[in-house]
Write a protein that holds these residues in place. Structure first.
Motif, PDB file in Angstrom:
ATOM      1  N   LYS A  23       0.822  -1.190   0.000  1.00  0.00           N
ATOM      2  CA  LYS A  23       0.000   0.000   0.000  1.00  0.00           C
ATOM      3  C   LYS A  23       0.871   1.262   0.000  1.00  0.00           C
ATOM      4  O   LYS A  23       1.939   1.288   0.572  1.00  0.00           O
ATOM      5  CB  LYS A  23      -0.883  -0.031   1.256  1.00  0.00           C
ATOM      6  CG  LYS A  23      -1.990   0.954   1.241  1.00  0.00           C
ATOM      7  CD  LYS A  23      -2.864   0.737   2.427  1.00  0.00           C
ATOM      8  CE  LYS A  23      -2.333   1.561   3.551  1.00  0.00           C
ATOM      9  NZ  LYS A  23      -3.213   1.777   4.637  1.00  0.00           N
ATOM     10  N   LYS A 136      -3.160   0.073  -4.027  1.00  0.00           N
ATOM     11  CA  LYS A 136      -2.535   1.293  -3.517  1.00  0.00           C
ATOM     12  C   LYS A 136      -3.213   1.793  -2.249  1.00  0.00           C
ATOM     13  O   LYS A 136      -2.548   2.269  -1.336  1.00  0.00           O
ATOM     14  CB  LYS A 136      -2.549   2.385  -4.587  1.00  0.00           C
ATOM     15  CG  LYS A 136      -1.655   2.026  -5.760  1.00  0.00           C
ATOM     16  CD  LYS A 136      -1.589   3.116  -6.780  1.00  0.00           C
ATOM     17  CE  LYS A 136      -0.669   2.678  -7.920  1.00  0.00           C
ATOM     18  NZ  LYS A 136      -0.535   3.722  -8.917  1.00  0.00           N
ATOM     19  N   ASN A 137      -4.555   1.723  -2.195  1.00  0.00           N
ATOM     20  CA  ASN A 137      -5.269   2.251  -1.026  1.00  0.00           C
ATOM     21  C   ASN A 137      -5.515   1.200   0.049  1.00  0.00           C
ATOM     22  O   ASN A 137      -5.917   1.540   1.158  1.00  0.00           O
ATOM     23  CB  ASN A 137      -6.579   2.942  -1.446  1.00  0.00           C
ATOM     24  CG  ASN A 137      -7.600   1.990  -2.042  1.00  0.00           C
ATOM     25  OD1 ASN A 137      -7.866   0.909  -1.532  1.00  0.00           O
ATOM     26  ND2 ASN A 137      -8.217   2.415  -3.145  1.00  0.00           N
ATOM     27  N   GLY A 138      -5.311  -0.067  -0.282  1.00  0.00           N
ATOM     28  CA  GLY A 138      -5.458  -1.130   0.697  1.00  0.00           C
ATOM     29  C   GLY A 138      -6.887  -1.489   1.051  1.00  0.00           C
ATOM     30  O   GLY A 138      -7.129  -2.346   1.888  1.00  0.00           O
TER      31      GLY A 138
END
Length: 179
Positions: A23, A136-138
């Protein structure tokens, strides 16, 4: 070593290589404000951030009024960030001066407005890559469907959720997180 083991080791390594599933922090994303100066997202640590892709010639444009009300009501714990985008029906054709004037004159906007960016496609800005990609944002994947789609990030920089254009900025779906 077995090629499958090499692949699996690479896939699950702590490497920061592009293929990593690690992330990325929202506060590391770089974006400029409407006047071309850096908008430093880390300045908003410890606050909720509501990112909204905005446009001045859209049926949802009156939501600027509610976005400003939301910002005024919760300004101690929330920042609204308007993100102009011209990808949906070419409904944000203006230059930075036009956008700034429109927001001020018509809605008295005082919350930050970014540079005009792409929120989807081959030239998607890194901010929207973060907002729309789980790797990327988890949290979750999404697609920006139209102007005034909203993304709420918590005070620790974690994506809470996204809300389609028809969701009012003052909807309890959003405000329940702020109360």
């Amino acid at each position: 070593m077995n090629p499958l083991k090499i692949f699996m080791a690479t896939l699950f390594s702590k490497s920061k290589a592009p293929y990593s599933m690690e992330k990325i922090a929202i506060y590391n994303v770089k974006i400029n404000n409407l006047n071309g100066k850096p908008l430093v997202l880390s300045d908003y640590k410890e606050k909720y951030i509501l990112f909204v892709n905005v446009a001045s010639k859209c049926g949802f444009t009156p939501q600027y009024k509610e976005l400003q009300e939301l910002y005024d009501t919760y300004k101690n714990k929330l920042v609204v960030v308007g993100v102009p985008c011209n990808q949906f029906g070419k409904q944000e054709p203006g230059n930075p001066e036009d956008i700034e004037s429109f927001c001020d004159v018509n809605y008295g906007v005082t919350f930050p407005i970014t540079e005009k960016i792409d929120v989807k496609g081959n030239h998607q800005h890194p901010l929207y890559s973060w907002l729309t990609q789980k790797r990327k944002n988890g949290r979750k994947d999404s697609n920006v469907k139209w102007n005034f789609q909203k993304y709420l990030v918590d005070p620790k920089g974690e994506l809470i959720d996204y809300y389609f254009s028809m969701t009012s900025p003052t909807s309890s779906k959003i405000t329940k997180h702020l109360n």
